[in-house]
Design a protein around this motif. Structure first.
Motif, PDB file in Angstrom:
ATOM      1  N   ASN A 146      19.211  64.943   2.176  1.00  0.00           N
ATOM      2  CA  ASN A 146      18.711  63.797   2.926  1.00  0.00           C
ATOM      3  C   ASN A 146      19.346  62.480   2.506  1.00  0.00           C
ATOM      4  O   ASN A 146      18.939  61.416   2.992  1.00  0.00           O
ATOM      5  CB  ASN A 146      17.184  63.688   2.765  1.00  0.00           C
ATOM      6  N   SER A 147      20.326  62.523   1.609  1.00  0.00           N
ATOM      7  CA  SER A 147      20.997  61.306   1.150  1.00  0.00           C
ATOM      8  C   SER A 147      22.223  61.025   2.012  1.00  0.00           C
ATOM      9  O   SER A 147      23.105  61.874   2.152  1.00  0.00           O
ATOM     10  CB  SER A 147      21.429  61.440  -0.316  1.00  0.00           C
ATOM     11  N   THR A 148      22.259  59.839   2.573  1.00  0.00           N
ATOM     12  CA  THR A 148      23.356  59.429   3.439  1.00  0.00           C
ATOM     13  C   THR A 148      24.345  58.573   2.660  1.00  0.00           C
ATOM     14  O   THR A 148      23.948  57.682   1.894  1.00  0.00           O
ATOM     15  CB  THR A 148      22.824  58.621   4.643  1.00  0.00           C
TER      16      THR A 148
ATOM     17  N   ASP B  93      18.628  67.870  -2.463  1.00  0.00           N
ATOM     18  CA  ASP B  93      18.121  69.037  -1.742  1.00  0.00           C
ATOM     19  C   ASP B  93      19.126  70.196  -1.732  1.00  0.00           C
ATOM     20  O   ASP B  93      19.376  70.822  -0.705  1.00  0.00           O
ATOM     21  CB  ASP B  93      17.761  68.634  -0.312  1.00  0.00           C
ATOM     22  N   GLY B  94      19.721  70.460  -2.905  1.00  0.00           N
ATOM     23  CA  GLY B  94      20.593  71.611  -3.039  1.00  0.00           C
ATOM     24  C   GLY B  94      21.997  71.438  -2.495  1.00  0.00           C
ATOM     25  O   GLY B  94      22.764  72.406  -2.441  1.00  0.00           O
ATOM     26  N   GLU B  95      22.354  70.219  -2.098  1.00  0.00           N
ATOM     27  CA  GLU B  95      23.692  69.937  -1.588  1.00  0.00           C
ATOM     28  C   GLU B  95      24.342  68.811  -2.383  1.00  0.00           C
ATOM     29  O   GLU B  95      23.653  67.954  -2.936  1.00  0.00           O
ATOM     30  CB  GLU B  95      23.637  69.558  -0.104  1.00  0.00           C
ATOM     31  N   ALA B  96      25.677  68.834  -2.423  1.00  0.00           N
ATOM     32  CA  ALA B  96      26.413  67.833  -3.200  1.00  0.00           C
ATOM     33  C   ALA B  96      27.637  67.346  -2.436  1.00  0.00           C
ATOM     34  O   ALA B  96      28.256  68.089  -1.675  1.00  0.00           O
ATOM     35  CB  ALA B  96      26.839  68.410  -4.552  1.00  0.00           C
ATOM     36  N   LEU B  97      27.971  66.073  -2.677  1.00  0.00           N
ATOM     37  CA  LEU B  97      29.226  65.475  -2.226  1.00  0.00           C
ATOM     38  C   LEU B  97      29.928  64.890  -3.435  1.00  0.00           C
ATOM     39  O   LEU B  97      29.283  64.306  -4.317  1.00  0.00           O
ATOM     40  CB  LEU B  97      28.966  64.359  -1.206  1.00  0.00           C
TER      41      LEU B  97
ATOM     42  N   GLN C 168      23.240  74.683  -9.163  1.00  0.00           N
ATOM     43  CA  GLN C 168      22.873  75.535  -8.024  1.00  0.00           C
ATOM     44  C   GLN C 168      22.955  74.767  -6.698  1.00  0.00           C
ATOM     45  O   GLN C 168      22.065  74.868  -5.845  1.00  0.00           O
ATOM     46  CB  GLN C 168      21.462  76.100  -8.222  1.00  0.00           C
ATOM     47  N   THR C 169      24.022  74.007  -6.532  1.00  0.00           N
ATOM     48  CA  THR C 169      24.207  73.235  -5.304  1.00  0.00           C
ATOM     49  C   THR C 169      25.350  73.825  -4.480  1.00  0.00           C
ATOM     50  O   THR C 169      26.243  74.499  -4.999  1.00  0.00           O
ATOM     51  CB  THR C 169      24.538  71.762  -5.596  1.00  0.00           C
ATOM     52  N   THR C 170      25.325  73.515  -3.206  1.00  0.00           N
ATOM     53  CA  THR C 170      26.440  73.797  -2.306  1.00  0.00           C
ATOM     54  C   THR C 170      27.230  72.505  -2.139  1.00  0.00           C
ATOM     55  O   THR C 170      26.674  71.492  -1.724  1.00  0.00           O
ATOM     56  CB  THR C 170      25.935  74.267  -0.930  1.00  0.00           C
TER      57      THR C 170
END
Length: 248
Positions: free
Chosen positions: A155-157, A67-71, A94-96
């Motif tokens: 939404n990924s934990t 959902d547009g986010e990264a770790l 295009q991720t934060t």
């Protein structure tokens, strides 16, 4: 019900290994960095560290995108590859980037940390890792935890948990629950691997720590070692047996 849950988990592992894990399918590929998708939300990044004892060593890290986010889990082994990774995440995907996690204090986990800090990306590690990085004179993660920390990309934990000493006294694992992917880092060996570097290891505790990992994350289907080929839970079994023999 347990039988059907096991079958579902087995099918999940087979499906995702075949769909995402072919060696020739790279999401990104250069001389210094490769990125490959291994499950719907999880990627492995591979960079290279020049060592005196083992020559040029490939080093694995993990990326979780949702959902547009990264770790990012463990930085690439140098600043050049870390810049490539960040550019790929921010420009191509295009991720934060919500954070970077160092799973122990060795250079192959945090050698590119300054590049993340330069972009004001929060960094995380255990309190032990932060202390050991300071002593070693390495880049220092900003945010510490004692035993367990949960982070989210979309939404990924991802559960980060210290379960005992092994490769180092601070090594911990990261588990992507939605994808059943376990990042074992340098605590976990690829099949057929030797001991590797033992200068900071607790060989006597190592096997028991891997048993703790297996008990804590029994639904893991894909396992990423710190170096070498990814696989399934056979990597946990292999590592446990290797150091069980050596601790006797």
């Amino acid at each position: 019900m347990k039988f059907f849950a096991f079958i579902a988990l087995l099918l999940f592992a087979i499906q995702h290994q075949s769909a995402f894990s072919q060696d020739n399918e790279w999401a990104y590929n250069s001389e210094t960095l490769q990125i490959r998708q291994i499950s719907p939300n999880t990627f492995v990044h591979i960079s290279y560290l020049n060592t005196d004892d083992f020559g040029k060593v490939s080093c694995n890290g993990m990326i979780v995108i949702n959902d547009g986010e990264a770790l990012v889990f463990d930085t690439p082994a140098n600043e050049e590859a870390s810049l490539e990774l960040l550019d790929w995440l921010e420009k191509d995907q295009q991720t934060t980037v919500k954070g970077v996690v160092a799973t122990h204090f060795h250079w192959d986990c945090l050698g590119g940390l300054n590049e993340f800090h330069a972009r004001e990306i929060p960094s995380y590690a255990s309190s032990k890792t932060i202390g050991l990085a300071k002593v070693a004179g390495y880049p220092i993660p900003e945010n510490g935890f004692k035993k367990k920390m949960t982070l989210k990309a979309g939404n990924s934990t991802v559960i980060n948990q210290f379960l005992g000493e092994g490769h180092t006294k601070d090594n911990f694992v990261a588990y992507v629950s939605s994808d059943h992917v376990l990042f074992g880092g340098c605590m976990i060996k690829e099949l057929g691997a030797g001991n590797g570097y033992l200068g900071d290891a607790n060989v006597a505790a190592w096997s028991g720590t891997v048993r703790n990992v297996k008990s804590k994350f029994p639904e893991a289907a894909i396992v990423i070692p710190g170096h070498g080929k990814i696989g399934g839970t056979e990597l946990l079994d292999y590592t446990e047996e290797m150091f069980k023999k050596q601790s006797k």
